[in-house]
Design a protein around this motif. Structure first.
Motif, PDB file in Angstrom:
ATOM      1  N   GLN A  85      -5.254  -0.421  10.117  1.00  0.00           N
ATOM      2  CA  GLN A  85      -5.404  -1.517   9.152  1.00  0.00           C
ATOM      3  C   GLN A  85      -6.250  -2.673   9.708  1.00  0.00           C
ATOM      4  OE1 GLN A  85      -4.610  -1.580   5.840  1.00  0.00           O
ATOM      5  NE2 GLN A  85      -4.306   0.591   6.096  1.00  0.00           N
ATOM      6  N   ASN A 111      -7.863  -7.688  -3.113  1.00  0.00           N
ATOM      7  CA  ASN A 111      -9.133  -7.510  -2.401  1.00  0.00           C
ATOM      8  C   ASN A 111     -10.289  -7.437  -3.388  1.00  0.00           C
ATOM      9  OD1 ASN A 111      -8.096  -7.558   0.230  1.00  0.00           O
ATOM     10  ND2 ASN A 111      -7.462  -5.415   0.075  1.00  0.00           N
ATOM     11  N   GLY A 143      -1.839  -5.386  12.603  1.00  0.00           N
ATOM     12  CA  GLY A 143      -2.192  -4.801  11.308  1.00  0.00           C
ATOM     13  C   GLY A 143      -0.922  -4.467  10.547  1.00  0.00           C
ATOM     14  N   VAL A 144      -1.032  -4.325   9.228  1.00  0.00           N
ATOM     15  CA  VAL A 144       0.181  -4.070   8.433  1.00  0.00           C
ATOM     16  C   VAL A 144       0.723  -2.647   8.606  1.00  0.00           C
ATOM     17  CG1 VAL A 144      -0.259  -5.861   6.688  1.00  0.00           C
ATOM     18  CG2 VAL A 144      -1.123  -3.536   6.328  1.00  0.00           C
ATOM     19  N   TYR A 147     -14.631  -1.172   3.428  1.00  0.00           N
ATOM     20  CA  TYR A 147     -13.470  -1.917   3.963  1.00  0.00           C
ATOM     21  C   TYR A 147     -12.206  -1.041   4.003  1.00  0.00           C
ATOM     22  CZ  TYR A 147      -9.656  -5.298   4.155  1.00  0.00           C
ATOM     23  OH  TYR A 147      -8.502  -5.966   4.491  1.00  0.00           O
ATOM     24  N   ILE A 171       0.905  -1.159   0.000  1.00  0.00           N
ATOM     25  CA  ILE A 171       0.000   0.000   0.000  1.00  0.00           C
ATOM     26  C   ILE A 171       0.944   1.209   0.000  1.00  0.00           C
ATOM     27  CG2 ILE A 171      -1.835   1.239   1.244  1.00  0.00           C
ATOM     28  CD1 ILE A 171      -2.472  -1.482   2.648  1.00  0.00           C
TER      29      ILE A 171
HETATM   30  N1  GLU Z   1      -6.069  -2.942   4.176  1.00  0.00           N
HETATM   31  C1  GLU Z   1      -5.127  -4.029   4.224  1.00  0.00           C
HETATM   32  C2  GLU Z   1      -5.417  -4.992   3.098  1.00  0.00           C
HETATM   33  O1  GLU Z   1      -6.547  -5.225   2.808  1.00  0.00           O
HETATM   34  C3  GLU Z   1      -5.235  -4.702   5.559  1.00  0.00           C
HETATM   35  C4  GLU Z   1      -4.143  -5.655   5.752  1.00  0.00           C
HETATM   36  C5  GLU Z   1      -3.786  -5.957   7.158  1.00  0.00           C
HETATM   37  O2  GLU Z   1      -3.543  -5.088   7.989  1.00  0.00           O
HETATM   38  O3  GLU Z   1      -3.680  -7.161   7.418  1.00  0.00           O
HETATM   39  O4  GLU Z   1      -4.536  -5.525   2.464  1.00  0.00           O
END
Ligand code: GLU
Length: 304
Positions: free
Chosen positions: A62, A164, A257-258, A188, A27
Motif C-alpha cells: 500500500q 481517490n 501502509g494500510v 497508483y 478496501i
Molecule cells: N491504496 C490506499 C488508498 O489509496 C493506500 C492507503 C495507505 O496505505 O495509506 O487508500
C-alpha cells in the motif's frame, strides 16, 4: 548487537499485548487477510538478515510504495519536484480533501494520497512503461524477482476508491495533474497493490539507510542530499497524522501502509520492517508501532 535475540524478545513480548487494532476494510480485498499475522525482519549494515514470525510472507505494501515512486521521480527531476508537491506534514488524514482547496491543488507532501497521485502523474510523464519500470525497480532493490502486483487488490480499489477519484479530479481542476484521471488511478492502484514480505521491504529500504547507494550493485541512486530529504519526508510525513507520535516514541524515519506494514531505517546501521494487519485508529499497524518502540528503546538507536 544481538539482533536475533532482541527480535525474539520483542516478538514474544508484543504478542502478549491485547491488539485493539482493526484490519482495514475500506478496501474489501484487504479485509480478507488473516488478522493474526505478525512478522519482523531487520537487516544490519553488513547485510545480515534477522527475522521472526511471518517475516517471509507477502502482504500488500500500500502506501509504503509512495516512498519508492517519490524517490524515482526525485532522482529524475530533482528539486523541480517541489513545484508540484510540498514537503510539510499535513496534520490531516491521508485521504483528506480539505487542504487542497486552500492550497490550490498543490498537495502538502508526496505521502498523503493527493501527493502520491501527483507523483503517479509524473511517473506517467517520465517513464515509457511506468508499471513495468516500477515493478522492476522494486524487484532490484529487494533482490526478489518474484515480487508482483495483486490484480484483485487493484480491482478492489478501483471499485471502491471514490475518494481517490475525487482527489485526482480535484487536483486536475487546478492543473496539477496532466494525464487522464483513469490513467493516474490505474498506476497508483498498481503501485499500492505490490506484495512484499518484511524481508523484501527491509532490503528495499537499504538504499535510504545507505546514503542513496543500492548496496547490492553499489550504484548511486540518490544524491546524498536527495537521500537526506527522502528520510526527512519519511520522518515528518511517514505515519499519517501520527508522524509526531512515531517520532516521539520510535525516533526513526519510516513509512507505514494500510496493509499493516511498517518499515523504518536507522541510517548507516539497519533497516527494519514489521507486518501485522490490525491498525490503530490513525491507520498504523498496532503491533508495528509497539515493536519498533521496543526496538529503538532496547538498542538505543533512535536518530535523536
Ligand atoms: N491504496 C490506499 C488508498 O489509496 C493506500 C492507503 C495507505 O496505505 O495509506 O487508500
Amino acid at each position: 548487537m544481538p539482533y536475533q535475540d532482541i527480535l525474539d524478545g520483542i516478538y514474544n513480548e508484543v504478542f502478549q499485548i491485547e491488539n485493539t487494532g482493526k484490519v482495514a476494510d475500506y478496501i474489501p480485498e484487504l479485509a480478507k487477510i488473516d488478522e493474526n499475522k505478525y512478522g519482523i525482519a531487520l537487516i544490519d549494515k553488513h547485510q545480515n538478515v534477522f527475522s521472526k514470525g511471518d517475516a517471509l510472507e507477502s502482504f500488500s505494501i500500500q502506501s509504503i510504495s509512495k516512498v519508492i515512486t517519490t524517490s524515482l521521480i526525485f532522482s529524475k527531476i530533482g528539486n523541480d519536484l517541489w513545484k508540484r508537491v510540498g514537503y510539510e506534514p499535513s496534520g490531516n488524514a491521508f485521504n483528506s480533501l480539505i487542504q487542497l482547496e486552500y492550497e490550490k491543488g498543490i498537495p502538502r507532501n508526496p505521502f498523503i494520497n493527493a501527493g502520491a497521485l501527483v507523483i503517479a502523474d509524473l511517473m506517467l510523464d517520465h517513464f515509457e512503461n511506468p508499471k513495468e519500470y516500477f515493478l522492476e525497480f522494486v524487484r532490484e532493490l529487494s533482490e526478489n524477482p518474484t515480487i508482483n502486483y495483486n490484480q484483485k487488490v487493484v480491482q478492489s480499489e478501483l471499485e471502491n476508491g471514490y475518494r481517490n477519484a475525487a482527489l485526482v479530479n480535484f487536483i486536475k481542476s487546478f492543473d496539477n495533474i496532466k494525464h487522464q484521471p483513469e490513467e493516474v488511478l490505474d498506476f497508483y492502484y498498481h503501485q499500492c497493490s505490490v506484495e512484499m514480505s518484511c524481508v523484501d521491504l527491509a532490503k528495499c529500504f537499504q538504499v535510504f539507510a545507505n546514503n542513496g547507494i543500492i548496496p547490492k550493485s553499489n550504484s548511486k541512486f540518490l544524491t546524498s542530499s536527495q537521500c537526506k530529504r527522502m528520510n526527512a519526508l519519511m520522518q515528518m510525513c511517514g505515519f499519517y497524522d501520527q508522524a509526531g507520535e512515531f517520532t516521539f516514541k520510535v525516533g526513526l524515519p519510516g513509512k507505514s501502509g494500510v496493509g499493516g506494514g511498517v518499515v523504518a531505517i536507522f541510517p548507516n546501521q539497519y533497516t527494519v520492517a514489521v507486518w501485522s494487519p490490525k491498525l490503530n485508529k490513525k491507520g498504523n499497524s498496532f503491533y508495528g508501532l509497539e515493536s519498533l518502540e521496543r526496538l529503538t528503546t532496547i538498542t538505543e538507536t533512535s536518530i535523536f
